[in-house]
Design a protein around this motif. Sequence first.
Motif, PDB file in Angstrom:
ATOM      1  N   VAL A 163      42.853 -36.148  26.063  1.00 55.33           N
ATOM      2  CA  VAL A 163      41.430 -36.450  25.924  1.00 55.33           C
ATOM      3  C   VAL A 163      41.193 -37.325  24.694  1.00 55.33           C
ATOM      4  N   LEU A 164      41.894 -37.053  23.600  1.00 56.09           N
ATOM      5  CA  LEU A 164      41.769 -37.886  22.407  1.00 56.09           C
ATOM      6  C   LEU A 164      42.256 -39.311  22.669  1.00 56.09           C
ATOM      7  N   MET A 165      43.327 -39.446  23.412  1.00 49.47           N
ATOM      8  CA  MET A 165      43.820 -40.782  23.771  1.00 49.47           C
ATOM      9  C   MET A 165      42.791 -41.520  24.620  1.00 49.47           C
ATOM     10  N   GLY A 224      47.375 -28.535  22.298  1.00 46.56           N
ATOM     11  CA  GLY A 224      48.418 -28.907  23.239  1.00 46.56           C
ATOM     12  C   GLY A 224      48.178 -30.286  23.835  1.00 46.56           C
ATOM     13  N   SER A 225      48.899 -30.560  24.913  1.00 45.46           N
ATOM     14  CA  SER A 225      48.890 -31.897  25.510  1.00 45.46           C
ATOM     15  C   SER A 225      47.550 -32.243  26.152  1.00 45.46           C
ATOM     16  N   LEU A 226      46.797 -31.256  26.627  1.00 46.52           N
ATOM     17  CA  LEU A 226      45.518 -31.548  27.264  1.00 46.52           C
ATOM     18  C   LEU A 226      44.546 -32.174  26.264  1.00 46.52           C
ATOM     19  N   ALA A 242      43.372 -34.668  32.393  1.00 41.98           N
ATOM     20  CA  ALA A 242      43.320 -33.353  31.751  1.00 41.98           C
ATOM     21  C   ALA A 242      42.048 -32.582  32.045  1.00 41.98           C
ATOM     22  N   ALA A 243      41.055 -33.219  32.683  1.00 40.27           N
ATOM     23  CA  ALA A 243      39.687 -32.691  32.696  1.00 40.27           C
ATOM     24  C   ALA A 243      39.573 -31.276  33.252  1.00 40.27           C
TER      25      ALA A 243
END
Length: 654
Positions: free
Chosen positions: A249-251, A243-245, A60-61
């Motif tokens: 990052v949290l995951m 959103g998914s990004l 996602a970076a």
Amino acid sequence: DAAMEATSDGSRGAAQEAVEQETFEAEFRSRVGMSPRRCYLLVLVSLILRTMGSGFVAMAALEYTRYYVINDLNIIATLETATGTVQCLAKAVMYPFLGVIADQVSRKRIILAASIAATGSIWLFAFVPSVVVLVLMRILSIMGDLGYTITNAMLRDLFSDAEWERKDGGVTGIKSRMVVVATVASAFMVAIGMVTMKLGESGFFGSYLLNEYSEKKELCHGRRHCVPVGQFSWREGTWELDGSLRLLVLMGACFYTLEMLVIFFLLPETLKQPNRGTKETFSSYVRRNWRQMGTPWNNLRVFATPQLRNLLYIRIMYYIIAGGRTALFTTWYRRNEEVLDTFTMHMIGVPSGAMGFLVLFCVPCLTRRYGDLRGIWVPAGVLAIAMGFIIALLPAEQWQLSFVLFPLIGGTGTALAFFTPELLTKLVPADVQGTFHTARTGVHDVNRAVLAWPWLGLLAVSEGFPYPLDSLCVWIALVIGFIALGLTFRELRRDPKDAIVQGTALHSFWETAYAKGEWYRRHSGREVPLAWDAKGSDLQVEDAKVVGGPSQLAIVPFSPGGGNYCQSPAKPQPVSLGCIRGHVHHGLTMTSMLPVWTRSTILGGGRRVAPEQPHSVADSDVDVSAVTAQETLTVGEDAFSEVRSAADVSSTRM
């Protein structure tokens, strides 16, 4: 015991290697409290967690940064280069000092500190993304990036000499099996990430897990910031899962946290402490040696042999190219920006990773049959050049060919290139692995810090150039790649494959001024006797009985103020080799790395018998001349200390 002797071709006997393996495992278990295999499994678990965590963040970076921090690609590249320069210079200064600490004080504490720094930076990136946080992440990564480097040094503690150098490709085979595991974990991570993003785009989760950058891309076009400065979500005054990004990052932050907990609670300390009488602590070492932090180039003395230096010069060519990796990636991304997004880039990356995964199974076989230079270095260099031509010449109109060419050429070449540093690892003793890895990393970081700006300048200058000159950075990298490949072919005349197979790869290292001087002791805290010859020839001692391998008194840890005799704690007695002054490799007990040793017990009178002087360095065919400062590789001053014996040879192993 013919089975215990070296075989006729110079390689080790299977029976002797089995005995040494059993001795090594018993000593490791008694010192660490668990078997080497269990410790290795914990390292693998840590690797899996780190791979998945970093993978989610990396996935996602780019778009995450463009959405939450700053949207302008040129500013992102400039910011990354500016902070990266300072970061790399700081690492080049600090890593050599921390590498010596890892060799003398603790490996686990350095790895744990690195994991804490990395975990903290990812949580900050997830909750409060901003330019300030990006800079802070760079600062924390100075310590965070050290974890992988010192883990390489810890791996050396977990394997016997035979496993590390020869068996199933040695360290190259070990690393290939580790990368197989990491690749499986990475594939699992990519699958989870891509499914999450695809379900979000399809509306499966409603409007909550859409790709926030893709959704707002048109609104962000031409704006420097998508999310206004001072906000951390699209809606003002709130923090939300946009959103998914952000979810990815949290995951990633969660997996980094799990890795930190594994290191803290489960991973043991594997470093064998030098025998100083008292245990060295981090703070006491820093107090005594803090001035050395300003002299990082001293660690480069570990590249003591001509072959190590030649291989380093080749690696420097590739480090120069790596210094422009941001510019090289941006060159390709800029040409195909209209058709690329996070999902598409990973669709290209998945088959590339799959191809690399298949290549991993071939690495041990290539190493066993052809050696590292012919089996790994040469094909990796050729494929890197081929990949450069593909990036430089593939037009935007035919970008779909990337789905075929990137896996075949890029995936294969990247998999092989990953293992090129392991050849140098085989030519460096166990006790200075931390020093070696941080010195190599320091050279890499200096190159990145100094050369990132010229690469960025080339990227900016070529922005308006017509095809194919818009990839000017890639053409410059190709020229450097050809130079590196030429140096690799020249080094084939001195291929160390046979020496590694025969167990004599370290002979030339032990004949260097570095190994016989003060700097080896400073870096490892241990010493090695000078009573040997690199060719394994005739070391003669008056009234001495020649034996086929080192005695229990031949190899010992360094102990300051050693006394007049090198005594066995079980039964003190004068011995012929017990009091030879010089510098000893603490972890070295394999006869494959030693010439014929002599040992005798003198009857009557308690007198010592001094050995004849071994062949001098000047008489050998090993070039140990001092290296100039311009080459950034230097040799140290000589100093000698008493050497004392250990009760068991196994106590001085890795």
